[in-house]
Design an enzyme around this catalytic site. Structure first.
Site, mmCIF file in Angstrom:
data_model
loop_
_atom_site.group_PDB
_atom_site.id
_atom_site.type_symbol
_atom_site.label_atom_id
_atom_site.label_comp_id
_atom_site.label_asym_id
_atom_site.label_seq_id
_atom_site.Cartn_x
_atom_site.Cartn_y
_atom_site.Cartn_z
ATOM 1 N N GLY A 26 0.841 -1.202 0.000
ATOM 2 C CA GLY A 26 0.000 0.000 0.000
ATOM 3 C C GLY A 26 0.868 1.242 0.000
ATOM 4 O O GLY A 26 1.893 1.298 -0.689
ATOM 5 N N HIS A 107 6.020 1.248 12.264
ATOM 6 C CA HIS A 107 5.335 1.928 13.367
ATOM 7 C C HIS A 107 5.383 0.959 14.545
ATOM 8 O O HIS A 107 5.192 -0.247 14.371
ATOM 9 C CB HIS A 107 3.890 2.225 12.942
ATOM 10 N N GLY A 133 3.634 7.437 2.428
ATOM 11 C CA GLY A 133 4.363 6.574 1.519
ATOM 12 C C GLY A 133 4.538 7.160 0.121
ATOM 13 O O GLY A 133 5.584 6.990 -0.502
ATOM 14 N N GLU A 226 -10.204 30.208 1.750
ATOM 15 C CA GLU A 226 -9.515 30.883 2.860
ATOM 16 C C GLU A 226 -9.023 29.901 3.922
ATOM 17 O O GLU A 226 -7.908 30.020 4.411
ATOM 18 C CB GLU A 226 -10.494 31.890 3.493
HETATM 19 P P1 NDP Z 1 -1.985 0.611 3.516
HETATM 20 O O1 NDP Z 1 -3.353 0.521 4.076
HETATM 21 O O2 NDP Z 1 -1.691 1.706 2.544
HETATM 22 O O3 NDP Z 1 -1.564 -0.755 2.812
HETATM 23 C C1 NDP Z 1 -1.856 -1.964 3.362
HETATM 24 C C2 NDP Z 1 -1.396 -3.100 2.462
HETATM 25 O O4 NDP Z 1 -1.621 -4.316 3.171
HETATM 26 C C3 NDP Z 1 -2.151 -3.227 1.152
HETATM 27 O O5 NDP Z 1 -1.251 -3.571 0.137
HETATM 28 C C4 NDP Z 1 -3.136 -4.350 1.412
HETATM 29 O O6 NDP Z 1 -3.433 -5.099 0.251
HETATM 30 C C5 NDP Z 1 -2.328 -5.226 2.338
HETATM 31 N N1 NDP Z 1 -3.156 -6.089 3.190
HETATM 32 C C6 NDP Z 1 -4.190 -5.752 3.988
HETATM 33 N N2 NDP Z 1 -4.676 -6.816 4.622
HETATM 34 C C7 NDP Z 1 -3.924 -7.865 4.219
HETATM 35 C C8 NDP Z 1 -3.929 -9.259 4.524
HETATM 36 N N3 NDP Z 1 -4.827 -9.781 5.366
HETATM 37 N N4 NDP Z 1 -3.017 -10.046 3.931
HETATM 38 C C9 NDP Z 1 -2.114 -9.535 3.071
HETATM 39 N N5 NDP Z 1 -2.058 -8.228 2.743
HETATM 40 C C10 NDP Z 1 -2.959 -7.414 3.302
HETATM 41 O O7 NDP Z 1 -0.977 0.682 4.776
HETATM 42 P P2 NDP Z 1 0.100 1.819 5.114
HETATM 43 O O8 NDP Z 1 1.192 1.768 4.108
HETATM 44 O O9 NDP Z 1 -0.583 3.129 5.381
HETATM 45 O O10 NDP Z 1 0.646 1.326 6.537
HETATM 46 C C11 NDP Z 1 1.592 0.283 6.666
HETATM 47 C C12 NDP Z 1 2.424 0.509 7.927
HETATM 48 O O11 NDP Z 1 3.211 1.697 7.749
HETATM 49 C C13 NDP Z 1 1.621 0.721 9.203
HETATM 50 O O12 NDP Z 1 2.324 0.134 10.253
HETATM 51 C C14 NDP Z 1 1.611 2.245 9.363
HETATM 52 O O13 NDP Z 1 1.473 2.688 10.715
HETATM 53 C C15 NDP Z 1 3.003 2.576 8.851
HETATM 54 N N6 NDP Z 1 3.179 3.957 8.393
HETATM 55 C C16 NDP Z 1 2.329 4.449 7.461
HETATM 56 C C17 NDP Z 1 2.506 5.724 6.966
HETATM 57 C C18 NDP Z 1 1.705 6.202 5.803
HETATM 58 O O14 NDP Z 1 2.160 7.079 5.116
HETATM 59 N N7 NDP Z 1 0.540 5.684 5.475
HETATM 60 C C19 NDP Z 1 3.558 6.622 7.515
HETATM 61 C C20 NDP Z 1 4.477 5.943 8.417
HETATM 62 C C21 NDP Z 1 4.255 4.668 8.863
HETATM 63 P P3 NDP Z 1 -4.900 -5.218 -0.419
HETATM 64 O O15 NDP Z 1 -4.858 -4.381 -1.670
HETATM 65 O O16 NDP Z 1 -5.025 -6.668 -0.702
HETATM 66 O O17 NDP Z 1 -5.898 -4.702 0.585
HETATM 67 MG MG MG Z 2 0.749 7.145 12.363
HETATM 68 MG MG MG Z 3 -5.061 36.856 3.579
#
Ligand code: NDP
Ligand code: MG
Ligand code: MG
Length: 335
Positions: A26, A107, A133, A226
């Site tokens: 993700g 995290h 990300g 604004e």
């Molecule tokens: P996302 O929600 O963007 O991505 C999650 C991914 O996990 C997807 O590819 C999803 O695939 C997959 N997934 C979900 N459930 C399952 C499962 N049961 N089996 C296999 N794959 C699965 O997550 P984030 O990138 O936001 O977060 C990931 C980590 O990074 C977390 O720990 C978060 O706290 C940390 N983090 C996130 C930040 C951010 O910018 N978002 C910033 C800093 C840290 P599918 O398409 O199949 O659902």
């Molecule tokens: Mg956070």
């Molecule tokens: Mg102004």
């Protein structure tokens, strides 16, 4: 001042020749995987069948089930949504970990709040980029980077710290600066930042400003520009040069208004509320509540999400943004 690590701190590449499994593709997953690959690392993706699986394959990666990817890797980076990690970890990661593997997080939530307890014979550390990300990837391709934190929870091999720095280097973050922390500090400050300032504080401030203008009879479109649209320009100035740089760029009238009215909006009472939010993060109240809400099928989360998406500021914003094709969401917004 805290010690900040840059490229020269990555002495030897302890991850050379190691297989890295990125579990999840993700927001963070695609960025880590692509940056590491561009830096010459051997990366495979662990997923379930679905949208991300197809995307990772389209991007040229070898994609496997989570358990298969864990089995073949030396370094396993868990980039699944935090609330889903315990279940996937228990069924598809833990049984396939081998002594000396590195189990990595972006995290500290699940380890700190004891939702995941890794075996003693693996290294456990986190590398947490301090940015979304999509920016981790975009800044990398532009030759820049998002800074990151790293922390070692468990050092089974005696090389966990070197591995963490090498991983941070692999995703590009040593270009921007990498800070050492603990799982506790990373988890608590991350939750506090997103609740009090970045997400919760900012959205509440924007909505209250918008509502105040609209309730006073001003045009909603003007209130949107604004209170929401223009915020980006102000934040960019703060990002580039701190509060001083923002105040240098705005008019003296705006700066005087900032000085005399800002503290009337964010008051001592607001700070007391922030301290309460922080205390509930520290004592685990917030984590317990969120875990229970997720397990119950997210009734409150879904209801609030629906109400928020129907707020007038969102409706006005959708119409205005449709007329500004240069303003695009970086991720799909479900409406
Ligand atoms: P996302 O929600 O963007 O991505 C999650 C991914 O996990 C997807 O590819 C999803 O695939 C997959 N997934 C979900 N459930 C399952 C499962 N049961 N089996 C296999 N794959 C699965 O997550 P984030 O990138 O936001 O977060 C990931 C980590 O990074 C977390 O720990 C978060 O706290 C940390 N983090 C996130 C930040 C951010 O910018 N978002 C910033 C800093 C840290 P599918 O398409 O199949 O659902
Ligand atoms: Mg956070
Ligand atoms: Mg102004």
């Amino acid at each position: 001042m805290a010690k900040v690590y840059y490229k020269d701190a990555v002495k030897e590449n302890v991850l050379a020749g190691k297989k890295i499994a990125i579990i999840g593709y993700g927001s963070q997953g695609h960025a880590h995987a692509q940056n590491l690959r561009d830096n010459g690392f051997d990366v495979e993706i662990g997923l379930r069948l679905g949208k991300s699986w197809d995307q990772a394959q389209a991007d040229g990666f070898t994609v496997k089930s989570v358990s298969e990817a864990t089995k073949t890797a030396d370094v396993i980076m868990i980039l699944l949504p935090d609330e889903r990690q315990p279940e996937v970890y228990e069924g598809e990661v833990e049984p396939y970990l081998e002594a000396g593997n590195a189990l990595v997080f972006a995290h500290g939530f699940n380890v700190h709040f004891k939702q995941i307890t890794p075996p003693q014979d693996v290294d456990v550390f986190l590398v947490a980029p301090k940015g979304p990300g999509h920016l981790v990837r975009r800044t990398f391709t532009e030759g820049a980077a998002v800074p990151a934190l790293f922390a070692v929870h468990q050092d089974a091999t005696g090389t966990a710290r070197e591995k963490a720095l090498s991983y941070a280097d692999g995703i590009g973050s040593t270009r921007a600066g990498v800070l050492e922390t603990t799982f506790q500090e990373e988890t608590e400050t991350d939750l506090f930042g997103e609740q009090a300032v970045l997400c919760g504080g900012a959205t509440a401030l924007v909505k209250a400003g918008f509502e105040t203008l609209v309730e006073a009879g001003y045009q909603p479109e003007l209130a949107y520009f604004e209170c929401l649209h223009e915020l980006k320009l102000i934040v960019d100035l703060m990002y580039e040069g701190g509060l001083e740089n923002m105040r240098y760029s705005v008019s003296d009238t705006a700066q005087w208004g900032d000085f005399v009215s800002g503290p009337r909006i964010v008051t001592d009472e607001t700070k007391q509320a922030m301290k309460k939010v922080l205390a509930e993060i520290q004592d685990g109240t917030f984590a317990q509540g969120w875990i229970a809400e997720h397990k119950a099928g997210r009734p409150v989360y879904n209801a609030i999400n629906e109400t928020e998406n129907n707020h007038q500021i969102e409706k006005v914003g959708r119409e205005l943004r449709a007329m500004m094709p240069f303003v695009k969401p970086r991720v799909k917004v479900e409406v």
